[in-house]
Design an enzyme around this catalytic site. Structure first.
Site, mmCIF file in Angstrom:
data_model
loop_
_atom_site.group_PDB
_atom_site.id
_atom_site.type_symbol
_atom_site.label_atom_id
_atom_site.label_comp_id
_atom_site.label_asym_id
_atom_site.label_seq_id
_atom_site.Cartn_x
_atom_site.Cartn_y
_atom_site.Cartn_z
ATOM 1 C CB ILE A 185 51.510 48.310 65.407
ATOM 2 C CG1 ILE A 185 50.724 48.426 64.100
ATOM 3 C CG2 ILE A 185 50.834 49.055 66.534
ATOM 4 C CD1 ILE A 185 49.338 47.833 64.184
ATOM 5 N N GLY A 186 54.361 48.260 63.334
ATOM 6 C CA GLY A 186 55.179 47.321 62.588
ATOM 7 C C GLY A 186 55.656 47.963 61.311
ATOM 8 C CB SER A 187 58.193 48.659 59.447
ATOM 9 O OG SER A 187 59.326 47.932 59.814
ATOM 10 N N GLY B 15 57.650 44.763 54.288
ATOM 11 C CA GLY B 15 58.304 44.990 53.015
ATOM 12 C C GLY B 15 57.720 46.155 52.245
ATOM 13 C CG PHE B 16 54.511 45.942 50.289
ATOM 14 C CD1 PHE B 16 54.644 46.191 48.937
ATOM 15 C CD2 PHE B 16 54.468 44.640 50.721
ATOM 16 C CE1 PHE B 16 54.718 45.153 48.022
ATOM 17 C CE2 PHE B 16 54.533 43.596 49.807
ATOM 18 C CZ PHE B 16 54.662 43.854 48.469
ATOM 19 C CB VAL C 63 51.729 48.365 60.000
ATOM 20 C CG1 VAL C 63 50.264 48.057 60.262
ATOM 21 C CG2 VAL C 63 52.239 47.562 58.823
ATOM 22 C CE LYS D 267 50.959 45.898 55.205
ATOM 23 N NZ LYS D 267 52.280 45.358 55.520
ATOM 24 C CG ASP E 205 57.924 38.095 52.610
ATOM 25 O OD1 ASP E 205 58.787 37.275 52.999
ATOM 26 O OD2 ASP E 205 57.951 39.293 52.908
#
Ligand SMILES: *[C@@H]1O[C@H](CO)[C@@H](O)[C@H](O)[C@H]1NC(C)=O
Ligand SMILES: *[C@@H]1O[C@H](CO)[C@@H](O)[C@H](O)[C@H]1NC(C)=O
Ligand SMILES: *[C@@H]1O[C@H](CO)[C@@H](O)[C@H](O)[C@H]1NC(C)=O
Ligand SMILES: *[C@@H]1O[C@H](CO)[C@@H](O)[C@H](O)[C@H]1NC(C)=O
Ligand SMILES: *[C@@H]1O[C@H](CO)[C@@H](O)[C@H](O)[C@H]1NC(C)=O
Ligand SMILES: *[C@@H]1O[C@H](CO)[C@@H](O)[C@H](O)[C@H]1NC(C)=O
Ligand SMILES: *[C@@H]1O[C@H](CO)[C@@H](O)[C@H](O)[C@H]1NC(C)=O
Ligand SMILES: *[C@@H]1O[C@H](CO)[C@@H](O)[C@H](O)[C@H]1NC(C)=O
Ligand SMILES: *[C@@H]1O[C@H](CO)[C@@H](O)[C@H](O)[C@H]1NC(C)=O
Ligand SMILES: *[C@@H]1O[C@H](CO)[C@@H](O)[C@H](O)[C@H]1NC(C)=O
Ligand SMILES: *[C@@H]1O[C@H](CO)[C@@H](O)[C@H](O)[C@H]1NC(C)=O
Length: 864
Positions: free
Chosen positions: A511-513, A515-516, A519, A533, A628
């Site tokens: 569902i996302g990506s 900086g670390f 997800v 994550k 951030d």
């Protein structure tokens, strides 16, 4: 009697006090042998502080080898020995002359001596610290035992970078053994035959304070330290409870042990590594170590291997033999590589050095890994990570294998063996195996089966235990040896990797990506939906360090901060489990094509985000700078309640990455100018980014987008063309437009045209003025987040933006327009003025490429 004659004839200031010699100094010429001082057990020098230390010709354990030693009297610890590798007999002698010390055996053969000295020796002195020093006539030091440490350091002694402690072979045989404590420019590392098995920085009890180059290690009354800057800066510290005296020793078994002494009672206060299975030879070569809860590690052999002898000095393969490292260079064993094979170690195996070594090959398949090992005669075994394709080679010698308690890694271990080895190949490891009776061979298949069943059972039990720990919310599913020392209060729920694999259906729905790392959406057994994550951009990092940060993040609860439900730290895996936000991130809602965000919703999001940041900056025990802040990290829940995510993660970066962090964290477009200068990063850095987000909430578009400003022109009579912020091509750097419109009082022109007037000029003015105050170039002129909340709520008056600290926006705007034009001409999709700006930790979308808040300090200072 001999003692008496000796002492009177030489008339030293040494005096007899009830049979003891009290002197801290002697002068040349002086000769000592064990028999001369047999009444003092060979001791002939005592330090002045009531004889805390003595110098003796001593035979540890009462054996026949004698060494010249400095001994801590109360504990009997040998803190230094001269002739460790060349012992003398009871009749050997130590001579002190003007040229230094020499040690010779009874036949006169020289065993050891001090190096040539620059001036004649005046005295040999034992200090109160335990340092044996040769002095010249001005009491200047010519040579000191502290500069040539053996296996021990004491308070007052420094172990410089590049130096090392070497273990003794055993407590009684002081010959140099196989273990080393090496001081590197960044750490203190335990090694066995070049293979690392412990690092101070990765120990649960140590803290890394700074990134400086290490100059030396020392212990003092309050702990163990790696120092930099001539002792004025601490790089790594391990605090210990205050004690007048302590000794740090690398013992013969490979443990680095610190003992403290109050009076004569010693107490062990530190041992590294704490997990017995991390000791290289704990179970002998290829012995299998299982960490037991209480009684220390237990040893067995991996399947397909059997014990060399009953004393468990290691295991050898059944039905084949082990190659010697680089055997092919030895005579009579020109083995042909088709005789080599690989014996698999079963599942869940690990090797102590793998956490500290780099793979020899990345992203290869198993056969490539094995071929590497076959072609390299120093390679004796491989460990292959099936998930990443990393190939680790174990070279020159093999230690014990660890039975991994958590099945976190797809690690496959293979031992190189010789099948059908010719009988003339001498095999040092298996020489005794020939004595094994035939009956053992007959029984082997059966015992192998039995072993598998037993191991399987043990594994199953271990799983049950670790599952129970999770249910109890316990702090550890680490190797069990760590259990006791490893409890961090406030740690959120700990998940098993398998649980998260099930919850996320094997990380199916991304569902996302950020900086670390990526997800994924998941559902826990209690039906709650979570976002998992998977952290990929962290180096190998100590679990305690990780967990300490997790405990901090997990203990932060605020309605505008995304809640951390739990985490997983298994092996090299680091995962964070967050509550799931059903409306996604602000960037999708604000910039997407869905229904337009109404003004009231935007205002609520602004206020919620401000409250969340204010809490991070002032509401927690520990101030947290987000670093951030951007729409991607502002998640929306029902009723557009804003929740900030990814806070606290910047501290999880490894030291190598933290230098990267100081220059690279954050996202272009939201980065405050001080990132680019040398000024300190503070919570005001977040305030800047928040100001940029506020402007985007007003306009409904990215500050850095190249979308033309046509809608703004429609709404205004004069048109944006007159504005200094617009170039001929109609590109607008929105923050500059906001400054221009603020100066002209034309706030409505800044509002998102999709709102079609459902907002008043006063409402827009409020957000724009707060935003401009937040983006002041001078950090101290930016309001803090508490005041931002106050201004938004109306409880304190709106600030007045100071144009002199906003002029940098004009420069940004000019560069922005130029770059946009170049981009149009060249058709470049990602124009970067500053190619050194590696963007690996940022998320870029197509609209945010051309953005010039990311600019060097010289370029910023240019137009001023
Ligand atoms: C020490 O011994 C050397 C010979 O070994 C001799 O030449 C020297 O005179 C002696 N020094 C003293 C102070 O006795
Ligand atoms: C030596 O011992 C005496 C009595 O035991 C004590 O009072 C004194 O402080 C000690 N001195 C040192 C230097 O340890
Ligand atoms: C050297 O040290 C001793 C003892 O501390 C002292 O008696 C002597 O005077 C010193 N000598 C010189 C030259 O400083
Ligand atoms: C001490 O260890 C060394 C090295 O292993 C060995 O060569 C020597 O024989 C040992 N000495 C004794 C007395 O065991
Ligand atoms: C030990 O060294 C550390 C680091 O320099 C220092 O902070 C501490 O005060 C020292 N302890 C003592 C008892 O001197
Ligand atoms: C380091 O510190 C010591 C005292 O702690 C001082 O004597 C020495 O001059 C210093 N060395 C340097 C290079 O600063
Ligand atoms: C095992 O070690 C013990 C002492 O540790 C010794 O007495 C015994 O002989 C050894 N056995 C073998 C088979 O080496
Ligand atoms: C190998 O054999 C040659 C002669 O056959 C001999 O001179 C040499 O010493 C041997 N080398 C080793 C390491 O055994
Ligand atoms: C290696 O041994 C195999 C059979 O064991 C044989 O076929 C092959 O020719 C040998 N290769 C070399 C290079 O000796
Ligand atoms: C392993 O990789 C090599 C080179 O990439 C390839 O030639 C070989 O076929 C692969 N082997 C297997 C079993 O996949
Ligand atoms: C290694 O991974 C591959 C897929 O990536 C899988 O098919 C294979 O079974 C794994 N091998 C082992 C021994 O786990």
């Amino acid at each position: 009697m001999r003692t008496f004659l000796f002492c009177t004839s030489f008339l030293f200031y040494a005096a007899f006090v009830s049979g003891s010699l009290f002197s801290e100094s002697i002068s040349p010429n002086f000769t000592a042998s064990y028999y001369q001082f047999i009444d003092n057990k060979g001791a002939f020098l005592l330090s002045r502080n009531n004889g805390t230390f003595e110098v003796a010709i001593f035979n540890p354990g009462g054996q026949t080898n004698f060494y010249l030693c400095v001994i801590h009297v109360a504990s009997g610890t040998i803190i230094w020995s001269a002739n460790a590798d060349a012992p003398i007999s009871s009749s050997g002698k130590m001579d002190l002359t003007v040229h230094g010390i020499s040690i010779a055996d009874e036949d006169g053969s020289l065993k050891w001596s001090t190096p040539p000295l620059r001036s004649p020796v005046h005295a040999l002195h034992l200090t109160e610290m335990g340092n044996l020093v040769l002095l010249d006539q001005f009491n200047g030091s010519l040579w000191e035992s502290f500069h040539f440490p053996t296996d021990t350091i004491v308070i007052g002694q420094r172990l410089p970078e590049g130096a090392m402690l070497s273990s003794a072979v055993s407590t009684n045989n002081l010959s140099t053994g196989d273990y080393r404590l090496a001081i590197t420019d960044s750490d203190a590392i335990l090694q066995w035959k070049g293979q690392a098995y412990w690092k101070l920085s990765m120990d649960d009890r140590a803290y890394t304070n700074a990134n400086y180059v290490v100059e030396y290690m020392a212990i003092n009354r309050t702990g163990l330290f790696l120092f930099s800057h001539n002792g004025s800066a601490v790089v790594i510290q391990m605090s210990l409870s205050p004690s007048d005296f302590r000794i740090a020793q690398l013992d013969a078994s490979g443990h680095f042990i610190i003992r403290r002494f109050s009076g004569s009672d010693g107490e062990q206060e530190f041992v590294g590594p704490i997990n017995g299975c991390q000791i290289p030879l704990v179970c002998g070569r290829i012995g299998l170590c299982v960490a037991a809860q209480s009684n220390g590690p237990t040893c067995s052999c991996p399947q397909g291997f059997h014990e060399v002898s009953q004393n468990s000095s290691g295991c050898v393969p059944s039905g084949s033999s082990l190659p010697l490292a680089c055997y092919s260079t030895k005579n009579g064993s020109q083995l042909n590589s088709s005789a080599l094979s690989y014996s698999m170690l079963g599942f869940g195996m690990d090797y102590f050095a793998i956490d500290f070594s780099e793979p020899v090959r990345y992203g290869v398949n198993l056969s490539v890994c094995q071929e590497f090992c076959t072609s390299d005669c120093s390679c004796l075994a491989i460990f292959y990570d099936n998930s990443s394709g990393s190939c680790y080679a174990l070279e020159n010698d093999l230690g014990s294998i660890i039975s991994s308690t958590t099945y976190e890694d797809d690690m496959l271990g293979y031992i190189k063996v010789i099948v059908g080895a010719p009988s003339d190949v001498h095999n040092t490891y298996s020489s005794q195996s020939q004595q094994f009776p035939v009956i053992a061979l007959v029984l082997l298949p059966f015992t192998g089966l039995l072993l598998m069943v037993v191991l399987g059972f043990l594994w199953w039990r271990r799983r049950k235990v670790s599952n129970r720990e999770i249910k109890l919310g316990h702090a550890s599913s680490l190797s069990s040896g760590d259990l006791d020392s490893f409890y961090i209060p406030g740690l959120p729920q700990r998940f098993d990797l398998e649980e998260l694999e099930v919850a996320t259906d094997n990380f199916k729905t991304q569902i996302g990506s950020g900086g670390f790392g990526a997800v994924y959406k998941g559902t826990l057994p209690d039906k709650s939906v979570v976002a998992v994550k998977k952290i990929t951009s962290l180096g190998v990092q100590g679990k305690k360090e990780f967990c300490t940060e997790i405990a901090v993040i997990g203990s932060i609860h605020h309605v505008n901060l995304v809640k951390l439900r739990g985490f997983c730290a298994q092996g090299r895996q680091r995962l964070l489990v967050y509550e799931y936000m059903n409306r996604g991130s602000l960037d999708k809602t604000l910039f997407g094509s869905g229904p337009v965000l109404e003004w009231q919703e935007r205002f609520e999001i602004a206020l919620g985000t401000a409250r969340g940041l204010a809490y991070l900056h002032t509401g927690c025990e520990q101030k947290i700078i987000h670093c951030d802040v951007k729409p991607e990290n502002i998640l929306l829940h029902d009723q557009f309640q804003a929740k900030i995510s990814d806070f606290g993660l910047s501290k999880l970066l490894s030291p190598e990455q933290s230098s990267l962090f100081t220059t690279m964290r954050g996202t272009r477009g939201y980065l405050a100018p001080e990132w680019l200068t040398n000024s300190a990063i503070s919570e005001k850095t977040d305030v800047y980014s928040f100001g940029m987000v506020l402007l985007e909430l007003v306009s409904g578009r990215k500050n850095c987008s190249t979308r033309t400003q046509s809608h703004s022109m429609d709404n205004s009579n004069s048109g944006g063309g007159q504005s200094t912020s617009s170039s001929g091509s109609g590109v607008v750097y929105f923050p500059l437009l906001a400054l221009d419109m603020h100066e002209q009082g034309r706030y409505m022109e800044l509002a998102d045209p999709r709102l079609e007037g459902r907002v008043t000029s006063e409402e827009v003015e409020k957000l724009v003025r707060v935003a401009l105050c937040c983006v002041h170039e001078e950090p101290s002129w930016r309001p803090n987040m508490v005041n931002v909340v106050g201004m938004l709520e109306g409880s304190i008056p709106l600030g007045q933006p100071r144009v002199e600290s906003l002029n940098f926006l004009r420069f940004y705007g000019r560069r922005f327009a130029e770059a946009s034009m170049i981009k149009e001409e060249n058709g470049q999709s990602d124009f970067m003025l500053f190619p050194q700006a590696n963007d690996s930790t940022t998320t870029t979308t197509s609209e945010s490429h051309v953005c010039f808040s990311y600019i060097s300090s010289q370029q910023i200072s240019g137009p001023r």
